[in-house]
Motif scaffolding. Sequence first.
Motif, PDB file in Angstrom:
ATOM      1  N   THR A 426      -7.732   2.347  -0.943  1.00 23.12           N
ATOM      2  CA  THR A 426      -6.906   3.530  -0.724  1.00 23.12           C
ATOM      3  C   THR A 426      -7.424   4.281   0.495  1.00 23.12           C
ATOM      4  N   ASP A 429      -4.601   8.812   4.232  1.00 26.74           N
ATOM      5  CA  ASP A 429      -3.233   9.104   4.652  1.00 26.74           C
ATOM      6  C   ASP A 429      -2.221   8.781   3.565  1.00 26.74           C
ATOM      7  N   THR A 431      -2.034   5.872   1.753  1.00 31.24           N
ATOM      8  CA  THR A 431      -1.614   4.468   1.783  1.00 31.24           C
ATOM      9  C   THR A 431      -2.495   3.623   0.856  1.00 31.24           C
ATOM     10  N   ASP A 433      -3.596  -0.237   0.334  1.00 31.58           N
ATOM     11  CA  ASP A 433      -3.638  -1.554   0.981  1.00 31.58           C
ATOM     12  C   ASP A 433      -4.066  -2.607  -0.033  1.00 31.58           C
ATOM     13  N   SER A 447       0.902  -3.212   2.492  1.00 27.44           N
ATOM     14  CA  SER A 447       0.490  -1.831   2.725  1.00 27.44           C
ATOM     15  C   SER A 447       1.620  -0.928   2.248  1.00 27.44           C
ATOM     16  N   LYS A 449       2.964   3.006   1.193  1.00 29.09           N
ATOM     17  CA  LYS A 449       2.814   4.459   1.284  1.00 29.09           C
ATOM     18  C   LYS A 449       3.130   5.050  -0.092  1.00 29.09           C
TER      19      LYS A 449
END
Length: 612
Positions: A426, A429, A431, A433, A447, A449
């Motif tokens: 984590t 921003d 996100t 991954d 990835s 959001k």
Amino acid sequence: MEIVYVYVKKRSEFGKQCNFSDRQAELNIDISPNPELSSLYVERNPVDTGIQCSTSMSEHEANTERFEMESCGVNHIEGGWPKDVNPLELEQTIRFRKKVEKDENYINTVMQLGSIMEHCIKQNNAIDIYEEYFDDEDGVEVTEEAPSAKTINVFRDPQEIKRTATHLSWHPDGNRKLAVAYSCLNFQRAPMGMSYESYIWDLENPNRPEIALKPSSPLITLEYNPKDSHVLLGGCYNGQIACWDTRKGSLVAELSTIEFSHRDPVYGTIWLQSKTGTECFSASTDGQVMWWDIRKISEPTEVVIMDISRKEQLENALGAISLEFESTLPTKFMVGTEQGIVISCNRKAKTSAEKIVCTFSGHHGPIYALQRNPFYPKNFLTVGDWTARIWSEDSRESSIMWTRYHMSYLSDGAWSPVRPAVFFTTKMDGTLDIWDLVFKQCDPALSLKVCDEALFCLRVQDTGCLIACGSQLGTTTLLEVSSSLSTLQRNEKNIASSMFERETRREKILEARHREMRLKEKGKAEGKDDDQRDEEAALNLEELVTKAEQEFFDVIFSELKKKEAEALKKKPKPKKASVETDGGEEMLGEVIGEEEDTGEDVGGEEREDVST
């Protein structure tokens, strides 16, 4: 007084069928118009009316009643024992079993049940219903679906003043509940009136938490006991260790005393693999790792200071941020520090200094996540600064694999429990991954959001299908990943194992090469130093020879001067010569001879007098 009324009806009328017939309409009431009522109204003339060709429609809204669910549990206790036998005491149960086994009825009952069981076993052995008939044939290659994930639920902090979700823990039985710890990590900047409560959520009811845990200080970590799902362990902001039993309510069941607790917030707590299931250990940024037994949690059973210089000085200790303990390696545990160093420790060492075995350094900042690979415990994952790194215990100087430097700070990470080559990270921003090392190693396979604010924590369910992410505003998002990310692929274990071993060998070769280069540079530096020393020694030798010669000549000249002075003191007075007789000439010869023997310089005036 009882009042009784009996209804009487003929038997023939019970179940009587109703017969309907047609008849003429009848006027029951007739209301004629009343002219007096017209005075109450005003006639509108002319009348304008709009007409449209389209059908007139109306809109109605209806809000259905919210369906709320509540779960109720049943605690099953082992029964069938006599009142005088405590089923929790092993000795009493063994003694009672031996007593029953000696009874004749017990033997007869077992013999009867044995014949029935033998018949069932023979039936099962007759046909193997799980037999695979086509093992040798290659399976048909199926196109794998692309990696994906979707949000299935969101759990929001019910408090008005939002707090950060600092830690997550899945319920060990069934994973249908999620414990979330809430706290404000800004030092001395917590808002006034902030709640200290943390919650346990039911995955099917995101509207209201199932249980609210009420600590004396905000919780930073919260962990379920893997052996007793009713017990939770929490690390507080003020350094105390708290324990809850959900059967007893929301209040703290056990709490460590402030004098024997940590001096800084507790950032890591882990349950240990023990017979009683009550042992745990905690870590804090004060540089101490403490062992606890929740049955007597007032003070720790053991304390280890994270001083890599092995001097056991608390002021030199490294602050601990994360912990790792693997049940398959019961004597080892690992600590991630604020300084970016991983410390490997041995629990069974005799002294505190010997408990620190080795260190791994490679991060530029605090290590927020530290976890061993569930399939290959020698390899472990660390998350800190802008990268995630994979290490091997055989290579201590550098990591064997690492991600590229991201633009955003990484906050947490974890391995997939079902796939050895998949891990999750984590970022600040918002996100998430998902990395699949078999698929590609340079970039994440997916990835996503998750939210606009920063993600702070991450926890993967045991089945690998669900991922929970906690954010800065206290929102916990539950995501479900696709089957390609949660199902073990063909030959994935062998591929991951060979990959880790290959990278470990490569790092060892590079380490040996760097070691040789350092030795050569060191040898060159030492050679230069020797040459400088030889030159300096040669210069010093010439100076010493010149100095020695000067001192030697000074000594010689001083000795000569001394001898001259002594000779002048010892010089005899000259005798008066006579030239009248021959004997006098002989005396002159003797005087001159004496002057030549002494080697002294005689004045020229005297010689002229003698010659005359």
